[in-house]
Design a protein around this motif. Structure first.
Motif, PDB file in Angstrom:
ATOM      1  N   PHE A   1       0.101  -7.567   3.718  1.00 46.65           N
ATOM      2  CA  PHE A   1      -1.220  -7.699   3.108  1.00 46.65           C
ATOM      3  C   PHE A   1      -2.081  -8.561   4.015  1.00 46.65           C
ATOM      4  O   PHE A   1      -1.648  -9.595   4.509  1.00 46.65           O
ATOM      5  CB  PHE A   1      -1.118  -8.375   1.734  1.00 46.65           C
ATOM      6  N   ASN A   2      -3.304  -8.141   4.230  1.00 47.12           N
ATOM      7  CA  ASN A   2      -4.287  -8.942   4.949  1.00 47.12           C
ATOM      8  C   ASN A   2      -5.637  -8.302   4.729  1.00 47.12           C
ATOM      9  O   ASN A   2      -5.745  -7.250   4.102  1.00 47.12           O
ATOM     10  CB  ASN A   2      -3.957  -9.053   6.437  1.00 47.12           C
ATOM     11  N   GLY A   3      -6.654  -8.913   5.225  1.00 46.19           N
ATOM     12  CA  GLY A   3      -7.975  -8.354   5.062  1.00 46.19           C
ATOM     13  C   GLY A   3      -9.006  -9.197   5.764  1.00 46.19           C
ATOM     14  O   GLY A   3      -8.675 -10.154   6.468  1.00 46.19           O
ATOM     15  N   GLU A   4     -10.234  -8.825   5.541  1.00 44.75           N
ATOM     16  CA  GLU A   4     -11.345  -9.557   6.117  1.00 44.75           C
ATOM     17  C   GLU A   4     -12.222 -10.047   4.981  1.00 44.75           C
ATOM     18  O   GLU A   4     -11.800 -10.036   3.832  1.00 44.75           O
ATOM     19  CB  GLU A   4     -12.064  -8.668   7.115  1.00 44.75           C
ATOM     20  N   ASP A   5     -13.428 -10.448   5.285  1.00 48.51           N
ATOM     21  CA  ASP A   5     -14.256 -11.027   4.240  1.00 48.51           C
ATOM     22  C   ASP A   5     -14.925  -9.991   3.340  1.00 48.51           C
ATOM     23  O   ASP A   5     -15.678 -10.339   2.436  1.00 48.51           O
ATOM     24  CB  ASP A   5     -15.297 -11.981   4.832  1.00 48.51           C
ATOM     25  N   ASN A   6     -14.619  -8.721   3.550  1.00 46.41           N
ATOM     26  CA  ASN A   6     -15.227  -7.698   2.715  1.00 46.41           C
ATOM     27  C   ASN A   6     -14.298  -6.527   2.367  1.00 46.41           C
ATOM     28  O   ASN A   6     -14.718  -5.575   1.731  1.00 46.41           O
ATOM     29  CB  ASN A   6     -16.500  -7.156   3.378  1.00 46.41           C
ATOM     30  N   HIS A   7     -13.063  -6.578   2.808  1.00 46.89           N
ATOM     31  CA  HIS A   7     -12.105  -5.528   2.458  1.00 46.89           C
ATOM     32  C   HIS A   7     -10.684  -6.031   2.732  1.00 46.89           C
ATOM     33  O   HIS A   7     -10.507  -7.067   3.364  1.00 46.89           O
ATOM     34  CB  HIS A   7     -12.374  -4.235   3.229  1.00 46.89           C
ATOM     35  N   VAL A   8      -9.709  -5.280   2.240  1.00 48.21           N
ATOM     36  CA  VAL A   8      -8.312  -5.662   2.460  1.00 48.21           C
ATOM     37  C   VAL A   8      -7.518  -4.474   2.985  1.00 48.21           C
ATOM     38  O   VAL A   8      -7.922  -3.322   2.833  1.00 48.21           O
ATOM     39  CB  VAL A   8      -7.630  -6.193   1.169  1.00 48.21           C
ATOM     40  N   HIS A   9      -6.388  -4.796   3.601  1.00 44.81           N
ATOM     41  CA  HIS A   9      -5.421  -3.803   4.050  1.00 44.81           C
ATOM     42  C   HIS A   9      -4.107  -4.127   3.355  1.00 44.81           C
ATOM     43  O   HIS A   9      -3.670  -5.272   3.352  1.00 44.81           O
ATOM     44  CB  HIS A   9      -5.215  -3.877   5.565  1.00 44.81           C
ATOM     45  N   LEU A  10      -3.504  -3.112   2.790  1.00 46.87           N
ATOM     46  CA  LEU A  10      -2.244  -3.295   2.086  1.00 46.87           C
ATOM     47  C   LEU A  10      -1.291  -2.208   2.550  1.00 46.87           C
ATOM     48  O   LEU A  10      -1.590  -1.016   2.432  1.00 46.87           O
ATOM     49  CB  LEU A  10      -2.484  -3.192   0.578  1.00 46.87           C
ATOM     50  N   LEU A  11      -0.170  -2.605   3.102  1.00 48.66           N
ATOM     51  CA  LEU A  11       0.875  -1.675   3.529  1.00 48.66           C
ATOM     52  C   LEU A  11       1.951  -1.699   2.461  1.00 48.66           C
ATOM     53  O   LEU A  11       2.516  -2.753   2.162  1.00 48.66           O
ATOM     54  CB  LEU A  11       1.442  -2.110   4.887  1.00 48.66           C
ATOM     55  N   VAL A  12       2.189  -0.540   1.853  1.00 47.04           N
ATOM     56  CA  VAL A  12       3.100  -0.453   0.712  1.00 47.04           C
ATOM     57  C   VAL A  12       4.118   0.654   0.954  1.00 47.04           C
ATOM     58  O   VAL A  12       3.763   1.760   1.364  1.00 47.04           O
ATOM     59  CB  VAL A  12       2.328  -0.138  -0.587  1.00 47.04           C
ATOM     60  N   HIS A  13       5.366   0.349   0.675  1.00 47.41           N
ATOM     61  CA  HIS A  13       6.419   1.363   0.679  1.00 47.41           C
ATOM     62  C   HIS A  13       6.607   1.774  -0.775  1.00 47.41           C
ATOM     63  O   HIS A  13       6.881   0.930  -1.624  1.00 47.41           O
ATOM     64  CB  HIS A  13       7.713   0.785   1.255  1.00 47.41           C
ATOM     65  N   PHE A  14       6.417   3.057  -1.057  1.00 48.15           N
ATOM     66  CA  PHE A  14       6.523   3.492  -2.452  1.00 48.15           C
ATOM     67  C   PHE A  14       7.304   4.793  -2.557  1.00 48.15           C
ATOM     68  O   PHE A  14       7.320   5.600  -1.628  1.00 48.15           O
ATOM     69  CB  PHE A  14       5.139   3.625  -3.102  1.00 48.15           C
ATOM     70  N   PRO A  15       7.965   4.991  -3.694  1.00 45.68           N
ATOM     71  CA  PRO A  15       8.771   6.193  -3.882  1.00 45.68           C
ATOM     72  C   PRO A  15       7.889   7.426  -4.096  1.00 45.68           C
ATOM     73  O   PRO A  15       6.729   7.306  -4.510  1.00 45.68           O
ATOM     74  CB  PRO A  15       9.595   5.880  -5.138  1.00 45.68           C
ATOM     75  N   PRO A  16       8.419   8.603  -3.824  1.00 44.55           N
ATOM     76  CA  PRO A  16       7.642   9.836  -3.968  1.00 44.55           C
ATOM     77  C   PRO A  16       7.113  10.077  -5.382  1.00 44.55           C
ATOM     78  O   PRO A  16       6.124  10.786  -5.552  1.00 44.55           O
ATOM     79  CB  PRO A  16       8.636  10.942  -3.586  1.00 44.55           C
ATOM     80  N   LYS A  17       7.745   9.482  -6.383  1.00 43.77           N
ATOM     81  CA  LYS A  17       7.292   9.703  -7.763  1.00 43.77           C
ATOM     82  C   LYS A  17       5.972   8.986  -8.061  1.00 43.77           C
ATOM     83  O   LYS A  17       5.331   9.270  -9.066  1.00 43.77           O
ATOM     84  CB  LYS A  17       8.354   9.246  -8.759  1.00 43.77           C
ATOM     85  N   VAL A  18       5.536   8.081  -7.196  1.00 35.41           N
ATOM     86  CA  VAL A  18       4.295   7.336  -7.418  1.00 35.41           C
ATOM     87  C   VAL A  18       3.117   8.094  -6.801  1.00 35.41           C
ATOM     88  O   VAL A  18       3.128   8.401  -5.610  1.00 35.41           O
ATOM     89  CB  VAL A  18       4.393   5.920  -6.810  1.00 35.41           C
ATOM     90  N   ALA A  19       2.125   8.372  -7.613  1.00 30.27           N
ATOM     91  CA  ALA A  19       0.901   9.012  -7.123  1.00 30.27           C
ATOM     92  C   ALA A  19       0.020   7.947  -6.481  1.00 30.27           C
ATOM     93  O   ALA A  19      -0.274   6.923  -7.100  1.00 30.27           O
ATOM     94  CB  ALA A  19       0.162   9.696  -8.263  1.00 30.27           C
ATOM     95  N   VAL A  20      -0.388   8.184  -5.247  1.00 25.51           N
ATOM     96  CA  VAL A  20      -1.193   7.211  -4.517  1.00 25.51           C
ATOM     97  C   VAL A  20      -2.461   6.866  -5.295  1.00 25.51           C
ATOM     98  O   VAL A  20      -2.836   5.696  -5.407  1.00 25.51           O
ATOM     99  CB  VAL A  20      -1.559   7.733  -3.107  1.00 25.51           C
ATOM    100  N   ALA A  21      -3.128   7.864  -5.851  1.00 29.70           N
ATOM    101  CA  ALA A  21      -4.372   7.620  -6.585  1.00 29.70           C
ATOM    102  C   ALA A  21      -4.144   6.687  -7.772  1.00 29.70           C
ATOM    103  O   ALA A  21      -4.962   5.799  -8.042  1.00 29.70           O
ATOM    104  CB  ALA A  21      -4.982   8.934  -7.058  1.00 29.70           C
ATOM    105  N   LYS A  22      -3.050   6.848  -8.487  1.00 29.68           N
ATOM    106  CA  LYS A  22      -2.763   5.971  -9.632  1.00 29.68           C
ATOM    107  C   LYS A  22      -2.454   4.556  -9.177  1.00 29.68           C
ATOM    108  O   LYS A  22      -2.876   3.580  -9.804  1.00 29.68           O
ATOM    109  CB  LYS A  22      -1.618   6.535 -10.467  1.00 29.68           C
TER     110      LYS A  22
END
Length: 113
Positions: free
Chosen positions: A33-54
């Motif tokens: 996790f990191n970001g700047e003063d107006n947005h963030v970046h999040l690197l996530v490992h997630f299982p196939p059953k998780v919908a990215v949009a949700k």
């Protein structure tokens, strides 16, 4: 596109805690996790059953609600809505890229001080 400064040094720390909690609820592993003063970046490992949009909807919704409660000063950054994040996001897969390169990119963001 011009983005104005929103976050100060205290916001990303709390935001990371909130987003890590949301990831646990989705059985995901927050890697970076990191970001700047107006947005963030999040690197996530997630299982196939998780919908990215949700996942993103929950990350944005929960973090927006909690940050607005805990930091009322963020209200000055809302534009025509009572929300912190814009309606857009970027999600990409990195299955072919070495994970260390993606982590390095995230770590190099200019986190507010």
């Amino acid at each position: 596109m011009f983005r104005h400064r929103v976050f100060t040094d205290v916001h990303p720390t709390r935001m990371e805690e909130i987003m890590r909690s949301v990831c646990v609820d989705f059985e995901c592993e927050p890697v970076e996790f990191n970001g700047e003063d107006n947005h963030v970046h999040l690197l996530v490992h997630f299982p196939p059953k998780v919908a990215v949009a949700k996942l993103v909807n929950s990350l944005e919704g929960v973090s927006s609600r909690r940050l607005r409660q805990e930091f009322p000063d963020l209200a000055r950054h809302y534009w025509r809505a009572n929300k912190l994040w814009s309606g857009s996001y970027f999600a990409g897969t990195v299955g072919g890229a070495p994970l260390y390169m993606v982590k390095q990119y995230t770590e190099q963001q200019n986190r507010p001080v």
